[in-house]
Structures are given as C-alpha cells and as structure tokens.
Design an enzyme around this catalytic site. Structure first.
Site, PDB file in Angstrom:
ATOM      1  N   ARG A  82       0.841  -1.201   0.000  1.00  0.00           N
ATOM      2  CA  ARG A  82       0.000   0.000   0.000  1.00  0.00           C
ATOM      3  C   ARG A  82       0.878   1.254   0.000  1.00  0.00           C
ATOM      4  O   ARG A  82       0.539   2.264  -0.634  1.00  0.00           O
ATOM      5  CB  ARG A  82      -0.949  -0.026   1.204  1.00  0.00           C
ATOM      6  CG  ARG A  82      -2.038   1.014   1.115  1.00  0.00           C
ATOM      7  CD  ARG A  82      -3.113   0.798   2.151  1.00  0.00           C
ATOM      8  NE  ARG A  82      -2.595   0.885   3.503  1.00  0.00           N
ATOM      9  CZ  ARG A  82      -3.297   0.579   4.596  1.00  0.00           C
ATOM     10  NH1 ARG A  82      -4.551   0.158   4.486  1.00  0.00           N
ATOM     11  NH2 ARG A  82      -2.765   0.697   5.785  1.00  0.00           N
ATOM     12  N   LYS A 184      -2.702   6.392   1.578  1.00  0.00           N
ATOM     13  CA  LYS A 184      -2.508   6.805   2.969  1.00  0.00           C
ATOM     14  C   LYS A 184      -1.536   7.976   2.994  1.00  0.00           C
ATOM     15  O   LYS A 184      -0.334   7.829   3.233  1.00  0.00           O
ATOM     16  CB  LYS A 184      -2.002   5.621   3.805  1.00  0.00           C
ATOM     17  CG  LYS A 184      -2.401   5.732   5.263  1.00  0.00           C
ATOM     18  CD  LYS A 184      -2.378   4.384   5.939  1.00  0.00           C
ATOM     19  CE  LYS A 184      -2.409   4.494   7.438  1.00  0.00           C
ATOM     20  NZ  LYS A 184      -3.604   5.145   7.985  1.00  0.00           N
ATOM     21  N   GLU A 220     -16.190   6.295   4.784  1.00  0.00           N
ATOM     22  CA  GLU A 220     -15.467   5.767   5.941  1.00  0.00           C
ATOM     23  C   GLU A 220     -15.347   6.846   6.998  1.00  0.00           C
ATOM     24  O   GLU A 220     -15.943   7.915   6.866  1.00  0.00           O
ATOM     25  CB  GLU A 220     -14.095   5.237   5.521  1.00  0.00           C
ATOM     26  CG  GLU A 220     -13.174   6.266   4.896  1.00  0.00           C
ATOM     27  CD  GLU A 220     -11.803   5.692   4.568  1.00  0.00           C
ATOM     28  OE1 GLU A 220     -11.337   4.763   5.248  1.00  0.00           O
ATOM     29  OE2 GLU A 220     -11.168   6.201   3.629  1.00  0.00           O
TER      30      GLU A 220
HETATM   31  N1  PLP Z   1      -9.302   4.144   6.649  1.00  0.00           N
HETATM   32  C1  PLP Z   1      -8.479   5.123   7.037  1.00  0.00           C
HETATM   33  C2  PLP Z   1      -8.783   6.505   6.597  1.00  0.00           C
HETATM   34  C3  PLP Z   1      -7.361   4.832   7.839  1.00  0.00           C
HETATM   35  O1  PLP Z   1      -6.542   5.794   8.242  1.00  0.00           O
HETATM   36  C4  PLP Z   1      -7.136   3.499   8.244  1.00  0.00           C
HETATM   37  C5  PLP Z   1      -5.969   3.164   9.047  1.00  0.00           C
HETATM   38  O2  PLP Z   1      -4.967   2.739   8.585  1.00  0.00           O
HETATM   39  C6  PLP Z   1      -8.018   2.517   7.811  1.00  0.00           C
HETATM   40  C7  PLP Z   1      -9.091   2.870   7.021  1.00  0.00           C
HETATM   41  C8  PLP Z   1      -7.816   1.098   8.193  1.00  0.00           C
HETATM   42  O3  PLP Z   1      -6.795   0.518   7.441  1.00  0.00           O
HETATM   43  P1  PLP Z   1      -5.943  -0.683   8.021  1.00  0.00           P
HETATM   44  O4  PLP Z   1      -6.905  -1.754   8.372  1.00  0.00           O
HETATM   45  O5  PLP Z   1      -5.068  -1.089   6.893  1.00  0.00           O
HETATM   46  O6  PLP Z   1      -5.213  -0.177   9.186  1.00  0.00           O
HETATM   47  C1  COI Z   2      -4.175   2.992  11.629  1.00  0.00           C
HETATM   48  O1  COI Z   2      -5.154   2.343  11.980  1.00  0.00           O
HETATM   49  O2  COI Z   2      -3.045   2.495  11.549  1.00  0.00           O
HETATM   50  C2  COI Z   2      -4.288   4.397  11.285  1.00  0.00           C
HETATM   51  O3  COI Z   2      -3.401   4.901  10.650  1.00  0.00           O
HETATM   52  C3  COI Z   2      -5.497   5.092  11.730  1.00  0.00           C
HETATM   53  C4  COI Z   2      -5.264   6.334  12.481  1.00  0.00           C
HETATM   54  C5  COI Z   2      -4.431   6.212  13.695  1.00  0.00           C
HETATM   55  C6  COI Z   2      -4.905   7.443  11.588  1.00  0.00           C
END
Ligand code: PLP
Ligand code: COI
Length: 341
Positions: A82, A184, A220
């Site tokens: 990612r 991200k 989201e």
């Molecule tokens: N959506 C956003 C905007 C986020 O910042 C995060 C955190 O990383 C997620 C979703 C969840 O992603 P992940 O499950 O890869 O941590």
């Molecule tokens: C995560 O879940 O790792 C995130 O980056 C979410 C938040 C702390 C921004």
C-alpha cells in the site's frame, strides 16, 4: 529480555518515545541502506517539500506477543504494497517491499522490550512514514526523501475499548472524486481534522464521511473503514474508490467467508439504508473493530439493533477470530503472520 516498566493494560492510543527507529534516505535517484538510530528528531530545510506541498505518506501496523511468547507482525507485506501505491500517487520514490519488511523486523527486534506482553490487550504500533526532505519552491515533486519507521506501545484507539460509539454524518468531505482518498497520505488526514474537532465539540466520537460526488453513499471515518451486518448475518462492506483499502477490512472479509462461513457483499451502501442493518463497526489497525451503536444524521438518530452496551454478535465473532489469529490462538491463513522473534 526484561520488559519496559509500563502499566500495559492502562495504555491508550498515544505516542511515547521508544529507544530505536529506522531511517533511510533517498538521494541521487536511489534509496540508501537504512539503519537504526536512537535519534527521534528530524531536521529539515525551511524549504523542504513536505513543508510546502505536503508530500508525505505513512502506514500503520502492529506487533503482538503471541500466547506462546513469540513476537509477530500481521500482514506487513500488505502495508509495504500500500505504501508503494501511495508513493506512486504522490510522485514519491517507492521503497522496495524487502526494505520495508527489513525496517519492520529491525525496529521490532530493537524495541522488543516495548512489545506489550500477551494478555494485556495492548500492542506495539508501528508507524512507517516517508516525506520530502528535498528543497522545492516551484510546485513540483522534491528529489530527496526520508523513510522512517518508529514504534510506540498502544492500547485501544477509542476510550472505553469495545464499548459502542456514536458517530455523526459529516458535512465535510475527507476525499475528492478521483482524488487521494484511496492512499494513505497525511494530506487526507489534514482534510479531516476540522470535521474531527467539530464532531467532538458536538459530543460525537467520530464522523461518517459520505461520497464526495453525490453525498448519498457511506464512505469511511477519518481513520477506519465501515462494515455492516444485516439481520440475516450477511456482512456488507461499503465499496468506493475513495476509501483507504483497509488491511483489517480485507482480512475480515476473508475471516467472515472462510472461518465464519458468512455471506459477504461489497457494494455501495446508501446512507438512507443504514437503519436496516443490525450491526455496524469501524475496522482498522488502530480501531481493530470498534462497534458503532448509533449514527446521528443532522439530529436524526439511527440506532443499530446491537445497542449501546456491547458489540453485535457477528461483530464480536469477527473480532474474536481476528484477534485470535493475531495472538496465535487461532490458526492463521498462510502468510498472514510474520514471526520476528
Ligand atoms: N481508513 C483510514 C482513513 C485509515 O486511516 C485506516 C488506518 O490505517 C483505515 C481505514 C484502516 O486501514 P488498516 O486496516 O489497513 O489499518
Ligand atoms: C491505523 O489504523 O493504523 C491508522 O493509521 C489510523 C489512524 C491512527 C490514523
């Protein structure tokens, strides 16, 4: 190895400095060999690209102590992939997957005393980030970058842990159609902060952002994806091109289908249909799965059948299976767990 002297069970989701982090520099068209350092400070030119045109991307993943005492990370290869996609979208030089994984392994090993013990509910949060250090004044990508990966022990993202939260429908957008919502990048989070503060001032825990083009579909929150469960135990995932492809959500889809034998549908979800769902949760690395009890849409309350006291039944099963896989009490699918020690 002696553990750091911390009350692990009372940790919240906050930063504390740990001994070592990994740093690599991109110069003259190539990433240099990275190394561990105890220096937690970054020094930059006043004209560094990050300070002007916001070339910054990051990741989030966790290390855990398993029941049998190993230290592991959960699907770090997907964070590496990612981050490569995020870098490409912001015209930054992607860091090779192998170097990303090396950084993860080295930082976790060097801070092993800070990985919370099994059974405490805490974990070691890893924050890889990359930003433009090179000088730019006209609008264009910089030519020098830093990759850094540090870690900090954390507890639950939302106060109260597994207690259902209340969220509001935001009047602001966090992403643009054909924009950067799917990567991200720090700039997406800057976009969400006013909405975050406004939601908190109004007594809500988080925002539900809608699709920026029509404002009719669920996207989201500022830091997690949604999942819904119907009264018939079907898991429904809002599909959109402008949400972050959550690794937790993708893992939960697999768990729902292969471990819990549930039907999963990924489709656009309209705001005006969410009252029909029985359960709602926010999923992400930091959030794990945080149950949502109620969504408030400009004064109109949409309460889920699961209520405000505990997680819904299916959400709980998903949570238990995910956490069981991460902590080594449930067999993981091939390749999900990377053992470090
Ligand atoms: N959506 C956003 C905007 C986020 O910042 C995060 C955190 O990383 C997620 C979703 C969840 O992603 P992940 O499950 O890869 O941590
Ligand atoms: C995560 O879940 O790792 C995130 O980056 C979410 C938040 C702390 C921004």
């Amino acid at each position: 190895m002696e553990k750091a002297n911390i009350d692990w069970s009372s940790l919240s989701f906050a930063y504390q400095k740990t001994p070592m982090r990994y740093v690599a520099e991109y110069k003259n068209g190539a990433w240099g060999k990275g190394q561990l350092t105890d220096n937690a400070t970054v020094q930059l030119s006043e004209c560094a690209g990050i300070l002007h045109y916001c070339q910054e991307i990051f990741e989030g993943l966790k290390a855990y102590t398993t029941k049998d005492g190993h230290i592991v990370t959960f699907r770090p290869d997907l964070n590496a992939e990612r981050m490569i996609n995020s870098a490409k979208r912001l015209e930054m030089p992607p860091l090779a997957k192998e170097q990303f994984l090396e950084a993860v392994d080295e930082v976790v090993s060097a801070n092993a005393a800070w990985v919370p013990p099994y059974g405490t509910g805490a974990s070691l949060y890893l924050r890889p980030l990359m930003f433009a250090t090179g000088i730019v004044i006209g609008v264009k990508p910089a030519d020098e970058y830093q990759f850094r990966l540090f870690c900090t022990p954390v507890g639950p993202y939302f106060k109260g842990g597994a207690k259902p939260i209340t969220i509001c429908v935001s009047d602001f957008d966090r992403a643009a159609p054909n924009g950067t919502g799917h990567i991200k990048a720090g700039l997406n989070y800057a976009m969400s902060l006013h909405a975050y503060v406004t939601a908190h001032e109004n007594g809500f825990d988080e925002n539900m952002f809608l699709d920026p083009a029509t404002r009719t579909f669920v996207e989201e929150t500022g830091g997690a994806n949604f999942l819904f469960v119907t009264k018939d135990k079907e898991v429904v995932i809002p599909k959109s091109n402008s949400v972050l492809p959550s690794i937790t959500r993708r893992s939960l889809v697999y768990i729902a289908e292969h471990y819990l034998k549930l039907k999963v549908t990924e489709r656009p979800v309209r705001l005006d249909e969410i009252g029909d769902f029985a359960e709602c949760g926010l999923c992400g690395t930091a959030a794990v799965i945080s149950p949502v009890g109620k969504v408030v849409d400009h004064g109109k309350e949409i309460a889920f059948k699961s209520g405000m006291e505990k997680m819904g039944e299916v959400t709980q099963e998903l949570y238990d299976t995910l956490v069981g896989i991460q902590l080594g009490t449930i067999d993981a699918p091939e390749g999900w767990i990377r053992r470090i020690k």
